[in-house]
Design a protein around this motif. Structure first.
Motif, PDB file in Angstrom:
ATOM      1  N   THR A   1      -2.704  -5.315   5.295  1.00 17.53           N
ATOM      2  CA  THR A   1      -2.339  -4.175   4.452  1.00 17.53           C
ATOM      3  C   THR A   1      -3.583  -3.437   3.965  1.00 17.53           C
ATOM      4  O   THR A   1      -3.633  -2.209   3.989  1.00 17.53           O
ATOM      5  CB  THR A   1      -1.501  -4.681   3.258  1.00 17.53           C
ATOM      6  OG1 THR A   1      -0.316  -5.279   3.792  1.00 17.53           O
ATOM      7  CG2 THR A   1      -1.141  -3.561   2.307  1.00 17.53           C
TER       8      THR A   1
ATOM      9  N   ARG B   1       0.819  -1.207   0.000  1.00 14.71           N
ATOM     10  CA  ARG B   1       0.000   0.000   0.000  1.00 14.71           C
ATOM     11  C   ARG B   1       0.853   1.257   0.000  1.00 14.71           C
ATOM     12  O   ARG B   1       1.885   1.319   0.673  1.00 14.71           O
ATOM     13  CB  ARG B   1      -0.902  -0.002   1.222  1.00 14.71           C
ATOM     14  CG  ARG B   1      -2.172   0.746   0.967  1.00 14.71           C
ATOM     15  CD  ARG B   1      -3.215   0.356   1.962  1.00 14.71           C
ATOM     16  NE  ARG B   1      -4.154   1.455   2.000  1.00 14.71           N
ATOM     17  CZ  ARG B   1      -5.428   1.354   2.306  1.00 14.71           C
ATOM     18  NH1 ARG B   1      -5.940   0.216   2.660  1.00 14.71           N
ATOM     19  NH2 ARG B   1      -6.205   2.409   2.308  1.00 14.71           N
TER      20      ARG B   1
ATOM     21  N   TYR C   1      -0.374   3.649  13.730  1.00 15.64           N
ATOM     22  CA  TYR C   1      -0.177   3.051  12.394  1.00 15.64           C
ATOM     23  C   TYR C   1      -0.451   4.082  11.301  1.00 15.64           C
ATOM     24  O   TYR C   1       0.342   4.255  10.377  1.00 15.64           O
ATOM     25  CB  TYR C   1      -1.091   1.833  12.249  1.00 15.64           C
ATOM     26  CG  TYR C   1      -0.865   1.045  10.979  1.00 15.64           C
ATOM     27  CD1 TYR C   1       0.210   0.169  10.861  1.00 15.64           C
ATOM     28  CD2 TYR C   1      -1.721   1.172   9.879  1.00 15.64           C
ATOM     29  CE1 TYR C   1       0.426  -0.563   9.693  1.00 15.64           C
ATOM     30  CE2 TYR C   1      -1.518   0.453   8.715  1.00 15.64           C
ATOM     31  CZ  TYR C   1      -0.450  -0.419   8.627  1.00 15.64           C
ATOM     32  OH  TYR C   1      -0.233  -1.138   7.475  1.00 15.64           O
ATOM     33  N   MET C   2      -1.578   4.786  11.434  1.00 19.05           N
ATOM     34  CA  MET C   2      -1.953   5.779  10.411  1.00 19.05           C
ATOM     35  C   MET C   2      -0.934   6.919  10.327  1.00 19.05           C
ATOM     36  O   MET C   2      -0.600   7.375   9.236  1.00 19.05           O
ATOM     37  CB  MET C   2      -3.350   6.337  10.705  1.00 19.05           C
ATOM     38  CG  MET C   2      -4.441   5.354  10.363  1.00 19.05           C
ATOM     39  SD  MET C   2      -4.255   4.808   8.651  1.00 19.05           S
ATOM     40  CE  MET C   2      -5.588   3.707   8.512  1.00 19.05           C
TER      41      MET C   2
ATOM     42  N   THR D   1       1.615  -6.339   8.557  1.00 22.55           N
ATOM     43  CA  THR D   1       0.940  -5.435   9.497  1.00 22.55           C
ATOM     44  C   THR D   1       1.003  -6.023  10.912  1.00 22.55           C
ATOM     45  O   THR D   1       1.194  -5.295  11.890  1.00 22.55           O
ATOM     46  CB  THR D   1      -0.527  -5.208   9.073  1.00 22.55           C
ATOM     47  OG1 THR D   1      -0.589  -5.144   7.654  1.00 22.55           O
ATOM     48  CG2 THR D   1      -1.094  -3.939   9.681  1.00 22.55           C
TER      49      THR D   1
ATOM     50  N   THR E   1      -5.570  -7.177  11.560  1.00 25.02           N
ATOM     51  CA  THR E   1      -4.560  -6.368  10.876  1.00 25.02           C
ATOM     52  C   THR E   1      -4.301  -6.899   9.473  1.00 25.02           C
ATOM     53  O   THR E   1      -4.264  -8.105   9.257  1.00 25.02           O
ATOM     54  CB  THR E   1      -3.212  -6.384  11.633  1.00 25.02           C
ATOM     55  OG1 THR E   1      -2.692  -7.719  11.636  1.00 25.02           O
ATOM     56  CG2 THR E   1      -3.347  -5.888  13.054  1.00 25.02           C
TER      57      THR E   1
ATOM     58  N   ASN F   1      -4.052   7.671  -2.242  1.00 23.65           N
ATOM     59  CA  ASN F   1      -3.752   6.359  -1.661  1.00 23.65           C
ATOM     60  C   ASN F   1      -3.920   5.291  -2.731  1.00 23.65           C
ATOM     61  O   ASN F   1      -4.843   5.359  -3.539  1.00 23.65           O
ATOM     62  CB  ASN F   1      -4.698   6.062  -0.497  1.00 23.65           C
ATOM     63  CG  ASN F   1      -4.444   6.978   0.685  1.00 23.65           C
ATOM     64  OD1 ASN F   1      -3.453   7.718   0.710  1.00 23.65           O
ATOM     65  ND2 ASN F   1      -5.319   6.931   1.665  1.00 23.65           N
TER      66      ASN F   1
ATOM     67  N   VAL G   1       2.232   5.334   8.508  1.00 22.59           N
ATOM     68  CA  VAL G   1       2.114   5.031   7.070  1.00 22.59           C
ATOM     69  C   VAL G   1       1.952   6.297   6.218  1.00 22.59           C
ATOM     70  O   VAL G   1       2.388   6.328   5.072  1.00 22.59           O
ATOM     71  CB  VAL G   1       0.973   4.023   6.752  1.00 22.59           C
ATOM     72  CG1 VAL G   1       1.270   2.673   7.372  1.00 22.59           C
ATOM     73  CG2 VAL G   1      -0.390   4.542   7.162  1.00 22.59           C
TER      74      VAL G   1
ATOM     75  N   GLN H   1      -4.223   2.005  16.065  1.00 24.51           N
ATOM     76  CA  GLN H   1      -4.741   2.547  14.800  1.00 24.51           C
ATOM     77  C   GLN H   1      -4.127   3.907  14.504  1.00 24.51           C
ATOM     78  O   GLN H   1      -3.669   4.176  13.402  1.00 24.51           O
ATOM     79  CB  GLN H   1      -6.270   2.706  14.874  1.00 24.51           C
ATOM     80  CG  GLN H   1      -7.032   1.395  14.717  1.00 24.51           C
ATOM     81  CD  GLN H   1      -8.524   1.535  14.960  1.00 24.51           C
ATOM     82  OE1 GLN H   1      -8.945   2.360  15.773  1.00 24.51           O
ATOM     83  NE2 GLN H   1      -9.320   0.714  14.296  1.00 24.51           N
TER      84      GLN H   1
ATOM     85  N   GLN I   1      -5.918  -2.523   7.191  1.00 21.29           N
ATOM     86  CA  GLN I   1      -5.097  -1.782   8.168  1.00 21.29           C
ATOM     87  C   GLN I   1      -5.345  -2.353   9.573  1.00 21.29           C
ATOM     88  O   GLN I   1      -5.109  -3.543   9.778  1.00 21.29           O
ATOM     89  CB  GLN I   1      -5.353  -0.281   8.031  1.00 21.29           C
ATOM     90  CG  GLN I   1      -5.106   0.125   6.573  1.00 21.29           C
ATOM     91  CD  GLN I   1      -5.628   1.478   6.186  1.00 21.29           C
ATOM     92  OE1 GLN I   1      -4.886   2.300   5.696  1.00 21.29           O
ATOM     93  NE2 GLN I   1      -6.897   1.708   6.386  1.00 21.29           N
TER      94      GLN I   1
ATOM     95  N   TYR J   1       0.610   5.525   0.486  1.00 20.83           N
ATOM     96  CA  TYR J   1      -0.222   6.561   1.122  1.00 20.83           C
ATOM     97  C   TYR J   1       0.224   7.937   0.644  1.00 20.83           C
ATOM     98  O   TYR J   1       1.413   8.257   0.697  1.00 20.83           O
ATOM     99  CB  TYR J   1      -0.085   6.476   2.645  1.00 20.83           C
ATOM    100  CG  TYR J   1      -0.719   5.234   3.229  1.00 20.83           C
ATOM    101  CD1 TYR J   1      -2.039   5.253   3.681  1.00 20.83           C
ATOM    102  CD2 TYR J   1      -0.007   4.036   3.326  1.00 20.83           C
ATOM    103  CE1 TYR J   1      -2.629   4.124   4.222  1.00 20.83           C
ATOM    104  CE2 TYR J   1      -0.596   2.897   3.863  1.00 20.83           C
ATOM    105  CZ  TYR J   1      -1.898   2.948   4.309  1.00 20.83           C
ATOM    106  OH  TYR J   1      -2.486   1.826   4.839  1.00 20.83           O
TER     107      TYR J   1
END
Ligand code: PMP
Length: 302
Positions: free
Chosen positions: A252, A37, A283-284, A215, A250, A93, A287, A280, A255, A39
């Motif tokens: 890819t 992925r 992670y966000m 992930t 979790t 994305n 990425v 969450q 997420q 972003y």
């Protein structure tokens, strides 16, 4: 939609990237896929690809295990991917789908002396929009390493995922949880499973037929890095879903998503719990490149 796809050494228009109807990969599922992925960060005007080379190392490992001989290194495939994103001028994305497959038409399902194909296609993400999932334990068991190798991302293995997912949705749930032959928790149809008890996060181990998700490994690194969290890789009985404070999945594509119901029982407080919410957000931020790239997980395209 993307305009160009990488196929067998060339960037070609999307509509030309196809295989004949008798193709063995199409008929028998003789291929290995990956899912990566990218972003878009509008402030940086930059597209970051998450753990790019690691995904290709995993693809090449799977190809080696099946004796599919792909004439590229992980870093060459990473460079081709960056090039593909640039050629398509992607500034949003994006999901990246590499596919290494048997590109031949004879009848025998064989992996010996076959001709191989390699494609890298761009796919619009965003089909997985769930925030809080209801799950059902599937009557379909997770494939085992000695049937269709569960630790490799084989195309054929997704029959297992599709059966479990479809029956869960037909029964009114959002996602399926698959068990091992021993009856322990393995994972969801296309994601890994975590159970939270207080500040302790637990996830099934390799011998529970899991696919070793990137992930999942990212979440374990984040837990290791945070002094308030502890983690454990262990065998988990089905009932641990029912007694957990939090459960999350979790992958890819999805997420990190929380599970709020398992087999018609409320999980924890019935909403996304604090540990899941913390992971969450971390992670966000990572990425999207909103925090420093301290684990060296991001590849900047532009
Ligand atoms: N299990 C299965 C069956 C999957 O398809 C995926 C998605 N690739 C995962 C787990 C999660 O793996 P990752 O975090 O590397 O995307």
């Amino acid at each position: 939609m993307a305009m160009y796809t990488f196929m067998n050494g060339k960037f070609i228009p999307d509509e030309e990237a196809s295989v004949p109807i008798r193709n063995k990969a199409l008929n028998y599922g003789l291929g290995i896929i990956e899912g990566i992925r990218g972003y878009w960060n509008p402030d940086h005007k930059q597209l970051y690809v998450f753990r790019l080379t690691l995904h290709y190392e995993r693809l090449l490992e799977a190809c080696r295990a099946l004796a599919i001989d792909i004439p590229y290194t992980a870093s060459q495939l990473s460079e081709i991917t960056v090039e593909l994103i640039k050629i398509n001028n992607v500034k949003r994305n994006i999901y990246i789908r590499p596919f290494a497959f048997i590109d031949q038409e004879s009848l025998r399902p064989s992996l010996i002396n076959e001709q191989y194909g390699l494609t890298i296609a761009l796919v619009e993400p965003g089909i997985y929009a769930f925030n809080e999932l209801k799950t059902l334990t599937s009557s379909w068991l997770r494939i085992t390493t000695n049937t269709i190798p569960s630790q490799l991302k084989t195309s054929a293995g997704y029959m297992n995922s599709a059966l479990a997912y479809s029956d869960a949705v037909r029964s009114g749930a959002d996602e399926a949880i698959l068990l091992t032959r021993e009856g322990n928790l393995s994972e969801a149809s296309t994601s890994n499973l975590f159970v939270v008890r207080g500040d302790h996060i637990l996830t099934p181990q390799a011998s529970d037929d899991i696919f070793p998700g990137i992930t999942r490994s990212t979440v374990l690194t984040l837990a290791e890095d945070d002094p308030s969290l502890t983690w454990e890789i262990t065998t988990l009985p089905k009932t641990s879903l029912y007694t957990a404070d939090e459960v999350f999945l979790t992958g890819t594509a999805i997420q990190i998503v929380s599970v709020v119901s398992a087999d018609f029982r409320q999980v924890g407080s019935g909403i996304t719990g604090p540990v899941t919410a913390y992971l969450q957000k971390s992670y966000m931020d990572i990425v999207h490149g909103k925090v420093p790239n301290r684990f060296n997980w991001l590849t900047a395209v532009y």
